[in-house]
Scaffold this active site. Structure first.
Site, PDB file in Angstrom:
ATOM      1  N   GLY A   1       6.238 -11.486 -10.285  1.00 21.44           N
ATOM      2  CA  GLY A   1       6.601 -10.977  -8.969  1.00 21.44           C
ATOM      3  C   GLY A   1       5.657 -11.547  -7.935  1.00 21.44           C
TER       4      GLY A   1
ATOM      5  N   ASP B   1       8.441   4.829  -0.412  1.00 20.60           N
ATOM      6  CA  ASP B   1       9.336   3.684  -0.614  1.00 20.60           C
ATOM      7  C   ASP B   1      10.185   3.897  -1.864  1.00 20.60           C
ATOM      8  OD1 ASP B   1      10.481   1.280   0.059  1.00 20.60           O
ATOM      9  OD2 ASP B   1       8.962   0.053  -0.930  1.00 20.60           O
TER      10      ASP B   1
ATOM     11  N   LYS C   1      -1.776  -6.993 -10.713  1.00 20.12           N
ATOM     12  CA  LYS C   1      -1.412  -7.247  -9.329  1.00 20.12           C
ATOM     13  C   LYS C   1      -2.606  -7.800  -8.568  1.00 20.12           C
ATOM     14  CE  LYS C   1       0.317  -5.005  -5.266  1.00 20.12           C
ATOM     15  NZ  LYS C   1       0.688  -3.728  -4.681  1.00 20.12           N
TER      16      LYS C   1
END
Length: 556
Positions: free
Chosen positions: A232, A348, A253
């Site tokens: 990603g 979100d 990440k």
């Protein structure tokens, strides 16, 4: 002729010989090739008769040669070998230095030429032996000399290699020390010390099990952050798949930016998130503060996002699957809103942030956009963050953030599950472009079943589908106080799962659930890009793709 001086004289026949070049005079048989008319010799005696007399004309370093060309007798004088000059005039012939001209000596290249009277000698240089003559044995290296040369060469080579290795080692040590110092600087700069202090001050909580990863560990886990490990990416960060030394598969990440002014807030929020422990929430395993920006390590979820299963593998999701996944996601949001020490608002919520693990259990992800809210307080933000189509309209217009904003977004996810339609689609007509509005209008006009996904209509009862639609409607109320809490949503979804059309549906749903597990599913869990940074430092650590809406007015 020699050196411009007369060495021999004669009178020859005028037309007897033609001179092609002056080199003919150097030919020893020259006088035999020319018809001589008049020759000369000294006296009429032989060398033996005049050798010791005062009439002998040959000077030093000369040879006396009897004249054999005529019966008159006489003798001639010539310079001895190695000498040159006029043999008839004092002091006679002088020595030739053969060592000055390499054409006059045949000494070997490893020999020294020494001039002697009328000759020269060749002597081999040190560590060489032989006669020194290039046309003889020449000069060959002594065996001891060869060994010395080899030893010298090896010694020099070893010395150079050792020096090179030493320089490289010193350089690497210096660079490693610089790297260690830089990582220590990053660790302190990013709040690592603060995080350690806070964790050590917590007793009897799961925060004690949170792990600090080193930069070297994550580098090895991602194969030095290889491109084929990327699962990603976005404008502000990249997510890598990694394998830890204990063979755990993780999602790492790596963000690109860090707000140094909000390190304390980030650490406080990160500390809370590390305490989140729920079967339907993606677990934060640890973090690394030794990089330029902190890196977060999450558990890896292998079966893709709910968004992918709704819109790419639609036929595999039964109504039972949809309700179960929705109930699990609702339970996760209820846990975040109510069960943690400080309520966490997701901000979100969307189908792309609901992941499915190896058993297709729902996992709520993307806490980079989360906001920690003190109990009984409403947060007012100057930047609104969320995703178009899911965003709470009241939050968008007022900037007031509370847990009911997540309820609205979850209502859109429910509508997405029922209809199989995307929340925003520019290819649909203006009336159908926004799913939330389209869903509510369809209910109001009693044509809900026209927009539901055919499989949902086939598998659900009228009462069940009507009840789910009413729940969606309540979640999508404009005023947040009219919406249910996530606890109420979770409880109602669990109740709705008990509805059945016929007994045979149970068996069918069970078989399809097993079929769903056996089917291949997308493995790229974090395909959505990382959202842009906001005033909330935790917004820089979002897995999901979100949109930030700046508000032009302030709120009191």
């Amino acid at each position: 002729m020699s050196n411009g001086k007369c060495g021999y004289a004669f009178v020859g026949e005028l037309d007897g010989f033609h001179f092609p070049s002056l080199s003919d005079f150097l030919d020893p048989d020259f006088r035999n090739r020319i018809p001589i008319v008049l020759d000369y010799a000294i006296g009429n005696q032989s060398c033996a008769l005049v050798n010791n007399s005062n009439a002998y004309l040959c000077q030093q370093n000369t040879l006396c040669i009897d004249n054999m060309e005529s019966g008159l007798g006489g003798y001639l004088c010539r310079c001895e070998t190695g000498y040159e000059g006029n043999p008839y005039l004092s002091p006679g012939c002088t020595d030739i230095d053969e060592c000055k001209d390499s054409n006059l000596n045949d000494c070997d290249g490893n020999a020294t030429c020494t001039n002697t009277a009328g000759n020269f000698t060749c002597s081999c240089n040190d560590r060489y032996s032989g006669d020194g003559r290039s046309d003889g044995h020449g000069c060959t290296p002594d065996q001891a000399s060869q060994i010395s040369v080899i030893k010298l060469s090896l010694g020099m080579s070893f010395g150079i290699v050792s020096l090179l290795i030493g320089v490289i080692w010193i350089h690497s040590r210096i660079n490693r020390r610089k790297l260690i110092k830089l990582r220590e600087q990053f660790f302190q700069q990013n709040g690592g010390l603060l995080m350690k202090q806070k964790i050590s001050s917590i007793e009897g909580t799961s925060a004690n099990s949170s792990k600090f990863f080193t930069a070297e560990q994550l580098k090895k886990a991602t194969n030095n952050y290889a491109e084929n490990q990327i699962i990603g990416h976005g404008g502000y960060g990249v997510v890598y798949k990694g394998i830890l030394p204990d063979q755990r598969v993780v999602a790492i990440k790596k963000s690109k930016v860090m707000d140094a002014n909000q390190v304390d807030q980030f650490i406080n929020e990160l500390l809370i998130v590390t305490q989140v422990n729920h079967r339907n929430v993606v677990k934060l395993l640890g973090c690394c503060f030794e990089s330029e920006v902190p890196e977060l390590v999450y558990e890896y979820i292998p079966n893709g996002t709910l968004f992918e299963h709704i819109h790419k593998t639609l036929s595999r999701l039964t109504l039972e699957h949809r309700l179960r996944i929705a109930a699990e996601a609702a339970g996760a949001l209820y846990y975040l809103h109510s069960a943690t020490s400080i309520p966490i608002i997701h901000r979100d919520v969307k189908s792309a942030n609901i992941l499915l693990d190896g058993n297709y259990v729902a996992k709520m992800a993307d806490f980079g956009a989360s906001r920690l809210v003190p109990l009984d307080q409403t947060q007012v933000t100057t930047l609104v963050q969320g995703t178009l189509g899911y965003l709470d309209p009241e939050y968008f217009h007022t900037g007031q953030l509370n847990e009911k904003s997540d309820v609205y977004s979850f209502g859109v996810v429910l509508a997405e599950l029922l209809t199989g339609k995307k929340p925003i689609c520019l290819e649909r007509s203006p009336a159908e472009r926004n799913l939330a509005t389209y869903f509510l209008v369809s209910m109001k006009e009693n044509r809900l079943y026209q927009i539901l996904e055919p499989r949902v209509v086939k598998e659900g009862t009228l009462e069940q589908l009507q009840a789910i639609a009413e729940l969606v409607k309540r979640c999508l109320y404009v005023k947040n106080e009219e919406r249910p809490t996530m606890k109420e949503v979770a409880m109602e979804l669990e109740s709705l799962r008990k509805y059945r059309k016929d007994p045979w549906v149970n068996q069918q749903s069970h078989e399809e659930s097993e079929s769903l597990k056996s089917d291949e599913a997308p493995t790229d869990l974090y395909t959505l890009s990382i959202g842009p940074p906001t005033g909330d430092i935790s917004g820089q650590y979002s897995f999901g793709s979100s949109t930030t809406f700046p508000l032009s007015k302030s709120f009191n």
